[in-house]
Design an enzyme around this catalytic site. Structure first.
Site, mmCIF file in Angstrom:
data_model
loop_
_atom_site.group_PDB
_atom_site.id
_atom_site.type_symbol
_atom_site.label_atom_id
_atom_site.label_comp_id
_atom_site.label_asym_id
_atom_site.label_seq_id
_atom_site.Cartn_x
_atom_site.Cartn_y
_atom_site.Cartn_z
ATOM 1 C CD GLU A 164 -2.585 -3.088 9.156
ATOM 2 O OE1 GLU A 164 -2.013 -1.992 8.959
ATOM 3 O OE2 GLU A 164 -3.279 -3.658 8.297
ATOM 4 C CG HIS B 266 -2.066 -0.972 1.082
ATOM 5 N ND1 HIS B 266 -2.676 -1.569 2.167
ATOM 6 C CD2 HIS B 266 -2.709 -1.460 -0.020
ATOM 7 C CE1 HIS B 266 -3.636 -2.374 1.741
ATOM 8 N NE2 HIS B 266 -3.673 -2.331 0.425
ATOM 9 C CG HIS C 139 -0.055 -3.929 5.290
ATOM 10 N ND1 HIS C 139 -0.864 -3.508 4.251
ATOM 11 C CD2 HIS C 139 0.443 -5.129 4.905
ATOM 12 C CE1 HIS C 139 -0.847 -4.418 3.280
ATOM 13 N NE2 HIS C 139 -0.054 -5.409 3.661
ATOM 14 N NE ARG D 191 -6.333 0.412 0.082
ATOM 15 C CZ ARG D 191 -6.344 -0.229 1.252
ATOM 16 N NH1 ARG D 191 -5.894 0.373 2.330
ATOM 17 N NH2 ARG D 191 -6.793 -1.462 1.337
ATOM 18 C CD GLU E 140 -0.646 0.658 4.517
ATOM 19 O OE1 GLU E 140 0.079 -0.355 4.651
ATOM 20 O OE2 GLU E 140 -1.881 0.590 4.367
#
Length: 388
Positions: free
Chosen positions: A369, A170, A294, A223, A173
């Site tokens: 994450e 992504h 991520h 993104r 990020e």
């Protein structure tokens, strides 16, 4: 025609986020979360709408009043987390301009700045000249022709277990490629546990180079990839983490070409995802661990994510290792991560970690994450990007 003209102007000049606001809701009821999920094509949800948790929604100045009324109608309390995203983005751009340098001349990089795709490639190529157990390989080119390079750390030798680390799928990020370089630096310069003697590592710092460069140069919050499927509204790109051929397009993805979660016209429509697939399939033995980086929310997600209650056969050891990982992380850095099943966050089919587990057959597969928990979200200042 006017809409198309405006979109063309924005594409040419770079997108502004002046007066855009990040709104955080109170924890949602099941009914409230269900209602908000219907708005995913209208707003950019930085965190998914999930029962029992708050969600973060980016809203433009012309939408803000309407969104406020709608949230109030549903009985959802909310507050502004970031009142002006454009101002925050510009402040970081100014700070970055004063730090534009590559490396320290000793094979290491600075961790107080973010690097371009070319600089990331240069970093790992430089490392490969310094050690005989390091090498880099091109796994192919992106849609716009950028080289996708993997660092191979093979001190353990042939037959040793392989570890696969994928970062940057992504584009916005930025902490994800940065964390990949942090892992590389730690393995090479602080391997107190001797991992390099036991495991071979294959690390891709930039899985979506076109989207990443677009986010650096034109649209900070971009993104997706940058492929073109002839959208009538000139929308480009596919969510690379919905494009994998494992329960493709079943949940948590959109067939709307303008959606942030557009899954693409078919599985592996994106050349970048094909390149990654073909490389990991060539690894022998199959990676014992496939790790996806991520942001944000500080979560340690384990598969499967395509549906509630869909677990791998060895889900107990996968879950237990996730729990051990977050305990170790907290013990060292004091940073709290939450280990949960991916679908419990929200069901999303076609994700790479599901494919690594369900098709590639890695024994362990995770999506992490990274930082933070929402104070800066995707616009994390570079001096706060480590796990600490």
């Amino acid at each position: 025609l006017l809409v198309l003209f405006c979109l063309a102007v924005v594409s040419a000049s770079g997108r502004s986020y002046d007066k855009y606001t990040l709104i955080r809701t109170s924890p949602l009821s099941f009914e409230q979360a269900l209602e908000l999920r219907q708005w995913e094509n209208d707003y950019d949800f930085w965190r998914p709408a999930r029962s029992g948790l708050s969600t973060d929604i980016m809203v433009g100045p012309t939408q803000k009043l309407y969104l406020s009324h709608q949230l109030t109608r549903l009985g959802i309390q909310f507050a502004e987390v970031i009142p002006d995203l454009g101002k925050l983005i510009k402040s970081q751009q100014l700070a970055a301009e004063s730090k534009r340098s590559y490396g320290r001349g000793d094979g290491r990089i600075n961790f107080d700045q973010y690097y371009s795709h070319d600089e990331l490639n240069a970093y790992i190529d430089d490392l490969a000249t310094q050690n005989d157990f390091l090498s880099t390989v091109s796994i192919g080119q992106s849609y716009e022709g950028r080289d996708m390079r993997v660092l191979q750390i093979t001190k353990a030798g042939p037959g040793a277990p392989n570890i696969w680390i994928e970062a940057g799928i992504h584009a916005r990020e930025w902490i994800s490629p940065a964390m990949a370089t942090y892992i590389i630096d730690s393995l090479l310069n602080n391997d107190q546990d001797g991992f390099l003697d036991k495991l071979n590592f294959h690390i891709l710092p930039s899985a979506n180079p076109d989207g990443y460069e677009h986010s650096r140069n034109s649209d900070r919050l971009w993104r997706k990839t940058r492929s073109n499927y002839n959208s009538i509204l000139l929308c480009k790109g596919v969510d690379g983490n919905r494009n994998w051929d494992f329960h493709f397009a079943e949940s948590g993805a959109s067939n709307n070409k303008c959606s942030e979660t557009y899954h693409g016209p078919e599985a592996f429509s994106e050349v970048e995802m094909k390149n990654i697939r073909d490389y990991v399939l060539s690894l022998d033995p199959v990676p014992v661990l496939s790790q996806c980086l991520h942001s944000y929310s500080q979560l340690w997600l384990w598969p499967y994510g395509y549906d509630y209650g869909a677990y791998p056969d060895n889900y107990e050891e996968i879950r237990d290792l996730a729990e051990e990982a977050v305990k170790a992380l907290e013990a060292v850095h004091g940073t709290v991560f939450d280990p949960i099943n991916s679908a419990d966050l929200y069901p999303a089919a076609g994700a790479s970690d599901d494919w690594y587990k369900g098709v590639l057959k890695s024994r362990f597969a995770y999506t992490v994450e990274l930082r933070d928990t929402g104070r800066h979200g995707f616009i994390l200042p570079p001096d706060r990007k480590s796990t600490r």
